[in-house]
Structures are given as C-alpha cells and as structure tokens.
Design an enzyme around this catalytic site. Sequence first.
Site, mmCIF file in Angstrom:
data_model
loop_
_atom_site.group_PDB
_atom_site.id
_atom_site.type_symbol
_atom_site.label_atom_id
_atom_site.label_comp_id
_atom_site.label_asym_id
_atom_site.label_seq_id
_atom_site.Cartn_x
_atom_site.Cartn_y
_atom_site.Cartn_z
ATOM 1 N N MET A 93 59.625 -64.624 29.737
ATOM 2 C CA MET A 93 57.853 -63.794 29.388
ATOM 3 C C MET A 93 58.099 -62.807 29.114
ATOM 4 S SD MET A 93 58.704 -63.747 34.210
ATOM 5 C CE MET A 93 60.291 -62.362 33.480
ATOM 6 N N LEU A 138 60.655 -61.411 23.429
ATOM 7 C CA LEU A 138 61.165 -61.312 22.565
ATOM 8 C C LEU A 138 62.453 -60.811 21.737
ATOM 9 C CD1 LEU A 138 59.502 -64.880 21.773
ATOM 10 C CD2 LEU A 138 60.421 -64.215 24.120
ATOM 11 N N HIS A 172 66.174 -64.725 23.124
ATOM 12 C CA HIS A 172 65.733 -66.215 23.350
ATOM 13 C C HIS A 172 65.531 -67.236 21.906
ATOM 14 C CE1 HIS A 172 63.659 -62.986 26.080
ATOM 15 N NE2 HIS A 172 63.794 -64.258 26.725
#
Length: 243
Positions: A22, A25, A29
């Site tokens: 989503m 970051l 991630h």
Amino acid sequence: NLRDQVKAWHNQGLTVGMIPTMGALHHGHLSLIKQTQQLVDKVVVSIFVNPKQFGPNEDFDKYPRQEAEDVKKLEQVSADLLYAPDPEEIYPGGFLTNVSVRKITEGLCAAKRPGHFDGVTTVVTKLLLQCQPDVAIFGEKDFQQYVVLKRLTDDLDIPTKVICGTLIRDEDGLATSSRNIYLTPEERKIALEIPRTLKKIVSEVETGTLPLQVSLDQGVQHLLNSGFSEVQYLEIRQSDNLE
Ligand code: PAF
C-alpha cells in the site's frame, strides 16, 4: 499493459515475482523486494491503498501516500515495474464481487476489524490475476494475512506461489510498518514492549516454565502496565492453520 509485459517476460523464459503493497515504502518492503530478487528474474511492486480493507473508523484518509518518494526507493533497489492502479482499475463501476476465506479470517487481527480480510483477499485476488506472477511475497509481520493468502491461492488454484518474507525490525527492535509514523517518540518507546513481551513468552513456551495461559495473561498485564491503553489480542496459535 501489465499483463502484456509479464507475458513478454514469461515468453523470454524469465520468472516474475510480485510484492503487493500500500506504498509508504520502508526498509521492510525493500527487504521483501531483495528477497524476491533472489527467487525470480523480474520484480513487480504494486502500490494501492485499498479502501475495502479499511473499516469506516480506520485511517484510510490519513494513510501515508508518498508515491514520488516510493518511486525513488524502487529505483534504488532496481525493481523492474511499478503498478500503481487508480481505484477505478481495481473497483470499476458495477463491481459486485467479494472474495472471502472462512475460519482463519476470524479472531486475531480480524476481531476488531470486521471485513478487513475480505478486503485483503478481494484485492489480492485481483492483483494476482491482473499480474499473473510466478511468486508473490507477503511480510511475516502480518502473519495471519500471509496464512490467509496462502490458503486463498491454494483453494482457488491461483498459479502463484505465496511466500512469507522475513520480518524486518528497526534498530530499536520495532517491526517496520508504514503506520509507525503515527507514533510519538514516547509511544514508540512503549511499543517496544511488544517485541520484548513476545520474546519473553516465546522463551517461556520453549522452556515450559509457565502454563501458556499464565504466560499470556502476564504478557497482557505487562503491556497494560507499560502504558498500552488496550491490548487487542495476545495469543498462541499453530502457524500452519492458526488453530
Ligand atoms: O499488507 C498490505 O500492505 C496489504 O494488506 C496488501 C497485501 C497490499 C493488500 O492491500
């Protein structure tokens, strides 16, 4: 366009991995991207803040959105493709379908977030069918989500292997999360009692020093004493089926 690109890679004999996110970051991630790069030739990252997985009183409106910064980070780790669909590409007018996994979506993170996992399973089904990657990776921090998505792809014969990416912690020990930016320095200190409490419980379970329920009750009490206003859950489950 996304499918054409993935098909072109497949035609060249290249394998493709997807990391659904989503956005906002962080290095958790980026670590998922690096782990995926070890497994496949090409990496697709999606960024979509999925309205269906937020409850009416949750943080959908204030959820951090920082696509320009995200793009820079993706370039730095040499991700191959960013898929950032508009809401209409995911939920066009007339959209009526809901993808739902039973049983393992009850309790734990779902206890206080009714409908959350239906939102996750619906959007991830779409993302995987849109992209058709060989593997998709989801972080270990959201362990229930990983188990649910593994069940989903197995049950529906979606030909994507779902992998659990290693949990990444910041230097102070807090698991990385886009939502950590909501914490004040004082709250962040209090939050560090989560990993400490979990470690203590793991050690008590492994050494058998306390009955499980006593260990859990003490954990909840410790969190409350440390400054948490509420403990939504602290449970011990089997990792394969969450029983
Ligand atoms: O873990 C997340 O960021 C989201 O739940 C996901 C898997 C991208 C679905 O929106």
